[in-house]
Each structure stands twice: as structure tokens, then as C-alpha cells.
Design a protein around this motif. Sequence first.
Motif, PDB file in Angstrom:
ATOM      1  N   ASP A 233       6.971  -2.655  -6.256  1.00  0.00           N
ATOM      2  CA  ASP A 233       6.715  -4.076  -6.423  1.00  0.00           C
ATOM      3  C   ASP A 233       5.332  -4.456  -5.896  1.00  0.00           C
ATOM      4  OD1 ASP A 233       8.344  -5.684  -7.801  1.00  0.00           O
ATOM      5  OD2 ASP A 233       9.286  -6.627  -6.046  1.00  0.00           O
ATOM      6  N   SER A 234       5.016  -3.945  -4.691  1.00  0.00           N
ATOM      7  CA  SER A 234       3.701  -4.266  -4.110  1.00  0.00           C
ATOM      8  C   SER A 234       2.581  -3.713  -4.976  1.00  0.00           C
ATOM      9  CB  SER A 234       3.546  -3.661  -2.714  1.00  0.00           C
ATOM     10  OG  SER A 234       4.719  -3.756  -1.989  1.00  0.00           O
ATOM     11  N   ILE A 235       2.774  -2.517  -5.500  1.00  0.00           N
ATOM     12  CA  ILE A 235       1.727  -1.898  -6.328  1.00  0.00           C
ATOM     13  C   ILE A 235       1.424  -2.783  -7.526  1.00  0.00           C
ATOM     14  CG2 ILE A 235       1.271   0.012  -7.932  1.00  0.00           C
ATOM     15  CD1 ILE A 235       2.651   1.872  -5.890  1.00  0.00           C
ATOM     16  N   ILE A 236       2.485  -3.201  -8.221  1.00  0.00           N
ATOM     17  CA  ILE A 236       2.256  -3.963  -9.447  1.00  0.00           C
ATOM     18  C   ILE A 236       1.756  -5.376  -9.130  1.00  0.00           C
ATOM     19  CG2 ILE A 236       3.364  -4.876 -11.530  1.00  0.00           C
ATOM     20  CD1 ILE A 236       4.946  -2.216 -11.506  1.00  0.00           C
ATOM     21  N   SER A 237       2.249  -5.949  -8.031  1.00  0.00           N
ATOM     22  CA  SER A 237       1.751  -7.275  -7.632  1.00  0.00           C
ATOM     23  C   SER A 237       0.265  -7.237  -7.295  1.00  0.00           C
ATOM     24  CB  SER A 237       2.515  -7.783  -6.406  1.00  0.00           C
ATOM     25  OG  SER A 237       3.883  -7.731  -6.649  1.00  0.00           O
ATOM     26  N   SER A 238      -0.225  -6.044  -6.930  1.00  0.00           N
ATOM     27  CA  SER A 238      -1.638  -5.949  -6.560  1.00  0.00           C
ATOM     28  C   SER A 238      -2.539  -5.941  -7.792  1.00  0.00           C
ATOM     29  CB  SER A 238      -1.879  -4.679  -5.751  1.00  0.00           C
ATOM     30  OG  SER A 238      -1.970  -3.568  -6.634  1.00  0.00           O
ATOM     31  N   GLY A 239      -1.945  -5.927  -8.974  1.00  0.00           N
ATOM     32  CA  GLY A 239      -2.751  -6.041 -10.184  1.00  0.00           C
ATOM     33  C   GLY A 239      -3.036  -4.729 -10.896  1.00  0.00           C
ATOM     34  N   VAL A 240      -2.485  -3.625 -10.447  1.00  0.00           N
ATOM     35  CA  VAL A 240      -2.683  -2.372 -11.208  1.00  0.00           C
ATOM     36  C   VAL A 240      -1.528  -2.165 -12.165  1.00  0.00           C
ATOM     37  CG1 VAL A 240      -4.157  -1.073  -9.640  1.00  0.00           C
ATOM     38  CG2 VAL A 240      -1.695  -1.024  -9.298  1.00  0.00           C
TER      39      VAL A 240
END
Lengths: 455, 348
Positions: A233-240
Motif C-alpha cells: 500500500d505504501s509503495i503504491i501510495s508513493s506514486g510508483v
Amino acid sequence: MIKDLQSLIGAENVRSDSVALSAYSHDATPLFNGLPEVIVTPQSTSDVVKIVKYAAQTKTPIIPRGAGSNLCAATVPLKGGIVLSLTSMNKVLEVNKAEMLAVVQPGVTNLELDQLVEKENLRFVPDPGSRNVSTIGGNVATSAGGLRGLKYGTTKNYILGLEAVLGTGEVVRTGGRLVKDVAGYDVTRLLVGSEGTLAVFTEITVALVPRPTDSKYGVAYFDDLAAAAACVDSIISSGVLPSTLEFLDNTCLVAVEEFANLGLDIKAGALLLFGDDGEGDVVAQTVEKMAEIAKKASGIRGVTLAQDVAAAEALLYARRCSLPALARLGTLSILEDIAVPRPAMAAVVKRIEAIGEKHHLRIGTFGHAGDGNLHPTIVINKDDAEEVVKAEKALKEIFALAIEFNGTITGEHGVGSAKLPFLEKKVGKANMDLQRSIKSVFDPANILNPNRLGS
Amino acid sequence: MSEKFSQDKLDRCISCGYCLPACPTYQLTGAEESSPRGRITLMRAVQSGTLEPENLLAESGFCLGCRACEPVCPAGVEYGVLLEEAREILWQGKNQPLIIRGLFLIVGNKLGMKLLGLLSPMAKERKSNPELHLMLGCFERRLYPDVSKAAAKLAPEVSVCKEQGCCGALHAHNGELEKGKEMARQLGEQLSGTIITTAGGCAAHLSSVIGRDRVKEFSEYWSTKDSSVSKVQINGRTIRVGLQDSCHLRNGMGVTQEPREILKQLGEYVEIPNAGGCCGAAGSYSLLQKRNSRKVVSQKVNDIKALNLDYVATVNPGCTRQLVTELRRAKVKTKVIHLAELVAMGTK
């Protein structure tokens, strides 16, 4: 019937001996089997037309079949009938680099096609775990997914056009060779995922993409699957938007390591395989960024990057082998395929664990974390009747769980016979009625894979 | 004779179909019943009584027994064992092929083995390291005596005992599983310590019975020795050489790199397409299923021809015989030679 079919398409393409019938009595789905009456192997579209017209006249069920590697009992002949094996129609008719497309017959395997277009630096994107055996026809029939869903989508995003034989024996062409084409209803999209119930595909035009020049992968270990899910979740929320975000719980991890001997940390509660493909620097940056986020995630145990392509390939292969490797743990493994909105994943995997504990069942969960697609797999002893009953109960609870979180009962495997009893719960009555109406238009005699989807 | 399959081995298969593309007979027919998964489905039907055992007869003969399905099977199905069990159930009485009966008669007793070795110019009896023995094979000692001679010359530390039986692979693969295992055990008692064999098929069977640690196939053994070889020359240039894997050495024992590394030292190594795919010899298969054996090998003959090789190296006598026969038939000039003989040429 045998003689009629022989005279229609040649004796060499019709088999009805008990050996052949027995061999085609099931697909890759456990607990489902049934004997067909005959197996036919058409060599051309006109053969298919002849068979379908004959079946429509005689009201004989037809079960179209590719490699029989589906996991939803979509090709098990539960009520006899004709197994229409399309593996002989296995030619690649055209690879067109300028138009970035290929035209194939349904029996070509996914891997064969991808290896062929690789020569032109192109890629056929959908990569189901079964890609070395599953056919393009089968991929289209189930709208097969794979490991690249988040960034690239699934089979439905790569089918430009179809030639298909309807239940009446009529041949229709849908779509074409274009990215933009809104002339008429999108029948192509309707046929993708129709599981052999609406038409038999005889020619498929697929879209290809440029083959990425670089790829990079890494592995992060977590205390548990929920922590890995939260990290995703954090990875995708970071925009990648990476090409690969796959995870395995400890049960899967141990089983995979036993088979593949990659030196994975089997003490970890979960493994997250992350990676991306594209152009050199961009890929390196994306993967570095993901590694950094993982390092700071809660419940993290360690992060390593794959040193070379071979190491990365080995990791991907090991991930693809999760199911068969898990199967070593028992005599029967029931694989499920729910999908939920990504932010709900952490909660859902915890609930799945609780379901396993409640029923005293061994459930190994792996999945495509990037697109919320989870494969909880129940491994049991098939001769233990009590355990089978418990597994069935657990399955129902898992389906209900998916729906509760606005998810689905199947992300990429299909409905087939295995999940048909749960379909209406997912789509609702009005939608189900519509599916039945659609079925009756495409296949008025109800001969195409009857008793599945909208039948 | 056992009536049933090992249930736990049947249960291993989850019907995923990953084996299909690896199977040479499935590639020939595209029919599910000619695939490992399909055959296991049939075995299950026989086991549960829904299919008469006789129905398995044709497929149990059509299958090469190459075990190419095993390394690609993530579920770890021991297909080779299941096939041996199928043949043990089926290839009995009138269903036992006459050729097999004849072969059993020759290799199954001391006299037969003696006759095979009679006047054969194979390796001479000698006592060296008592914990290292060279295996002479059964038909290999008759057909290709130069192989054991080359191996003995290259490894003077290895003892050669002429009074040795057959390893029993022929029996195990053709319906006499228990007898085949017993023969392997006897050979293991006869030859103490590590047994070195020049036949991949024998190595796999022997090691499955007496233990992997007691058996070394020649290329495996040679790789552990500190010996250097020089390039083999023909008409003043280095030879071009390819390898035909032995199926059981590759799929049963996982030995693939050793012979290749050795060949790279001996000449310009060229990987033959699908070198790991069966050549169709498959033990007795080339005798029992001549037409299918030839179909399996035909693409390989074309591939070898196209590569314009001087030599194809083999690591199993059955493959030697098959490739010699088929390359000659196709008028391909490439010579077929056992790896040990080629190493001997490189150590002159």
C-alpha cells in the motif's frame, strides 16, 4: 454420433476409445471430473463450424478445451458431450511489428507466442502462472491474468479482435486490428472471459507491446503477510506503478524453497517480491525507491536486490510454482482466487488466517499483491471426509469475506463449475438475468459449455 | 507382481499440466493421453477401478520413459517410478514383449553376462583402489567395449572386476521392477565403494537403489579429478563437438553441466538444440517402438546435420546406438562417440 463426426471432420480427428475419454475427464481443478462421449480435434475453422452445427442439431453439449490447465473446472465434461480440443489449431498466422500485433490460432501456447514475438523485441503481456502450457484460446476464454496485472492489465486489455463460431455455427468477426474501433457493441470484450459459453474462438488478434530492455527485482521479508500488504500500500501510495508486487506467506515460502532451493529466508512470516521493467535508469530508480520504502516499513526483517537476471528469473519462476510446491504438503489442494481493493488486503489476509485457525486447516496464501488478487490455498488430505467438509465451509467464508470488502470471488481463474454457485451473490440477480439473456442470443440451443456462466 | 500403484505417488500430481510441453510423445500427438498428466489420469482410473488395466498397455509402451517431465514438475511427481509400476502391472504373461523376454534371458544370469563379455576387447581385469570400481554394463561391454577401455585407461586408480552382473535397469524399466532392484543391490554388494559408470541410464537406476553417494557417472567422476586435457584436432583444426544428454542422467540425477564443461575443454562446444530432449533410444524403446523412436529422433538428426559437427558426444550406450544408426541413415557425416573415448583422445 461418432460416425457422423468422423464423416464430418475425418476419422483421425475423432476419438472415443475409453483411454482418450478417461484422459479428458478432468482439467487442473481438483474434485471435478466426468467422462465425455467423444473428443474431436478440429484442424480449421470450417471443422469447428461443422461440429458446432452438428451439435446444435443434435443438442449435444460441446466443451471447448485448450490445454486443460484452468483452475475453475471450466472444461470438465460433467454431462458427457463433445470435448472440442483446439490444440491442433496451433499456428501463429502473423506477427506484425509495424502494427504491434499478432494473429494466432487458439491452440498456440502463451509461452510459444511470447518467445516468437521476442525476436521482434515485442512482448505478449498476459503471463498466467501456467504460461508454458496454457493456450491463447484458453487465456482469452478465462481472461487470464498473471504477475503483471497492476502495471499492464490482463488478457482483456490485449485482445484486439476475434474470429469466433457462435452456437448456431455462424462465424463472426469482432473488433479488428485497431486500438481505436468503436463501431458497434464491444463484442470482443464480451467474448473475453466467456469460458466457452458464448462462442468458440478460431482466430485471435492480440496486441503486443515493446519488450522492456531492463528489469530489476528485489525481495523483502516481513514478520507476517499483513505487514507485507501494508508495505505494498505504501509503495503504491508513493506514486510508483511497478510491474511486479507478489507476496507469499510462510507456508508457501517454505514449500517453494524446498522445491527451488534459492536460499530464501524460511523463518520470515512473509516474502514480498518486487520489481519493475522498462528502461535502465528508470527501472533502477523505481526498484531502489521500493527497497527504501520496504526498509522503513513496519514488520520488515530484511531487503535484498537480485544480483542478476538469472537470480531474478529464478525468483519469478519460484513464485509461479507456488501452487504446485504447496501441493506437496497434502494430497489435495484447493486454490482460491479472490481479489479485493488493495487497501483492504492487510485486513483480509488476517481474516483468512483466522478462518484457517477456526477450522484447523492449513491455508497457504500467496498472490498478486499489486492488484489485490489473493490465492489462499487450502491443503488437505483428500481421504479425510471431515477435512473436506471443513475446507468447503472455509471456502464459503472466504468468498463471503471477499464480497464483504467489495472484492470478487475470482480475480483471474474464472467461474467454471467451481464458482458458479457463488456467482449470483457476487453480481446480483439483475446482472445474472442479463447474462442468461446474452447466453441465449449467442447460443440458442444451449450447447456451448452448458451449465456454466449464463446457462 | 504388484497389482496397484503407489497411492502417495499418484496423489502428488495436481494435473497442472506443466509437464505437457516437456513430453516428447505429447509433442508428437497433442493428445492428452500421451502426456504425463494424461497417463497419470489413466493410472488413477485403473487404481480406482473405473478403467481396465489393459487400457493402459498402449500408452505404457508409447511413453519413452525419458522422465523429461520430472525436472519441470514443481509438485515433485516421480513419474518414472509410476511408469515402472505401470509396466510391472501390465507387461506380464502374454503382454510381455518377446524382445524383452529375450533381453531378460541374456542379462538376467551369469552365463548370459559372461557370453556378452566373451572375447570382447573391453577393459581388462585389474585390482586398484578397492573402493572404486568401474561398471562394465551389459550390452555396452558387447557393443562398445572401447568405452570401458578408455575409462579404465583414463582412471588407473579404478578397479576393474570382470565378474559383475547387470545393474537391472533393463528389468526395472520393462516390467520387472523388483528383480531390477535386486540386481542393482547384488551389483552394489559385488563392487564395493563408489561405482563409476559410463552409462547414464545405469547410473540413475543403480543410484536409486544403492544410494546416490555410491554412484558416479563418468563425467561426474572425471570432473572431480585434477586432470587436464588438450583440444582434439582434425586436419589441423580443433573439432566442433556437441552433446546428446542422457535422459536419466539429466532428469533422474540432475547431471547436465559436467559433460558440457569437459567438452568445452576438448573442442569448440556447440549446444545442439534440445540436447536434453530424448533421442528416442530410451533403452529398449528403439527396438519395441521402431517407428515412434524414429519420429522422436528425426528433428534431432536435422539439427545435428545443420550444425555441421565433427562429433556428437554421448554419455549412454543406448544414445550412441540410436544416433549412429539414424545419422548413418540420413547420411550425416558427424561421428558419434562416447565422452570417455573423446577424453581419451584429448589426453594422448
